[in-house]
Scaffold this motif. Structure first.
Motif, PDB file in Angstrom:
ATOM      1  N   ARG A 112       0.851  -1.185   0.000  1.00  0.00           N
ATOM      2  CA  ARG A 112       0.000   0.000   0.000  1.00  0.00           C
ATOM      3  C   ARG A 112       0.884   1.231   0.000  1.00  0.00           C
ATOM      4  N   HIS A 114       0.750   5.170   0.947  1.00  0.00           N
ATOM      5  CA  HIS A 114       0.037   6.235   1.648  1.00  0.00           C
ATOM      6  C   HIS A 114       0.533   7.520   1.005  1.00  0.00           C
ATOM      7  N   ARG A 132       4.289   0.581   2.250  1.00  0.00           N
ATOM      8  CA  ARG A 132       4.349  -0.455   3.273  1.00  0.00           C
ATOM      9  C   ARG A 132       3.897  -1.761   2.638  1.00  0.00           C
ATOM     10  N   LEU A 163       2.683  -4.816   6.947  1.00  0.00           N
ATOM     11  CA  LEU A 163       1.229  -5.016   6.930  1.00  0.00           C
ATOM     12  C   LEU A 163       0.903  -6.491   6.861  1.00  0.00           C
ATOM     13  N   PRO A 164      -0.184  -6.977   7.366  1.00  0.00           N
ATOM     14  CA  PRO A 164      -1.236  -6.252   8.075  1.00  0.00           C
ATOM     15  C   PRO A 164      -1.139  -6.323   9.597  1.00  0.00           C
ATOM     16  N   GLU A 165      -0.255  -7.148  10.147  1.00  0.00           N
ATOM     17  CA  GLU A 165      -0.252  -7.425  11.588  1.00  0.00           C
ATOM     18  C   GLU A 165      -0.206  -6.188  12.492  1.00  0.00           C
ATOM     19  N   LEU A 167      -1.635  -3.404  12.199  1.00  0.00           N
ATOM     20  CA  LEU A 167      -2.862  -2.610  12.168  1.00  0.00           C
ATOM     21  C   LEU A 167      -3.753  -2.952  13.364  1.00  0.00           C
ATOM     22  N   THR A 169      -6.918  -2.842  13.617  1.00  0.00           N
ATOM     23  CA  THR A 169      -8.081  -3.600  13.171  1.00  0.00           C
ATOM     24  C   THR A 169      -7.737  -5.073  12.984  1.00  0.00           C
ATOM     25  N   TRP A 170      -6.526  -5.341  12.512  1.00  0.00           N
ATOM     26  CA  TRP A 170      -6.091  -6.728  12.327  1.00  0.00           C
ATOM     27  C   TRP A 170      -6.035  -7.428  13.685  1.00  0.00           C
ATOM     28  N   ASP A 171      -5.425  -6.772  14.636  1.00  0.00           N
ATOM     29  CA  ASP A 171      -5.295  -7.337  15.979  1.00  0.00           C
ATOM     30  C   ASP A 171      -6.671  -7.555  16.615  1.00  0.00           C
TER      31      ASP A 171
END
Length: 184
Positions: A112, A114, A132, A163-165, A167, A169-171
């Protein structure tokens, strides 16, 4: 400016930014350095696992060096979500992947960007690109489970992907999955 004119302007801006993504990918793959430089504002900043550069000239030195390490490349921007869009600036997230020939082997990466965009000299350009990765590895290694050490560039030790760990939201999602399983 009327509401209709404002809405039309925003649609045109979105289309121009989307085109900027394609121009960038094509310029990288074609090694068209003048076209690539035109994608960047004068004060462009690029941030990646390989380092941070400030200024269009420094970025062009970086891209000459990085692209010189690869054979054929194929960059594909997939989606763009603009989080902000003003008259002369925007901010958003771009999902992408790339295929790169490195040392006669095909590498694949998903990532991704940004991005911060600015309208400079009447044209949308990148002001900041921060990349990232989800993974980067030889294609043949992608056939199997993906462990935490998914950044596997030649000549370097495997590293954890950005990514994604990390984040939140992932957790949160992973914790909720564990709780649902425990409740069954």
């Amino acid at each position: 400016m009327s509401d209709l004119e404002t809405r039309l302007r925003r649609l045109e801006d979105r289309a121009e930014i989307q085109e900027l993504l394609a121009r960038y990918a094509n310029a990288c793959d074609d090694r068209d350095m003048p076209a690539l430089a035109e994608c960047f504002s004068v004060d462009f900043e690029f941030d990646s696992a390989a380092g941070h550069v400030i200024g269009r000239d420094a970025a062009m030195d970086y891209y000459h060096q990085r692209l010189g390490m690869y054979g054929i490349t194929f960059h594909v921007p997939h989606t763009l979500v603009l989080e902000e869009l003003d008259d002369d600036s925007a901010r958003g997230v771009v999902t992408s992947h790339a295929e790169m020939e490195i040392e006669h082997e095909l590498f694949v990466t998903a990532f991704r960007y940004h991005d911060h965009f600015v309208r400079e000299d009447g044209r949308w350009r990148f002001r900041v690109r921060g990349v990232r990765a989800f993974y980067a590895m030889p294609l043949h290694e992608l056939d199997g489970p993906l462990d935490a050490l998914r950044l596997r560039w030649p000549g370097t030790e495997p590293k954890a992907a950005a990514l994604p760990e990390p984040l939140p939201t992932w957790d949160d999602f992973q914790r909720a999955v564990k709780e649902r399983r425990a409740d069954r």
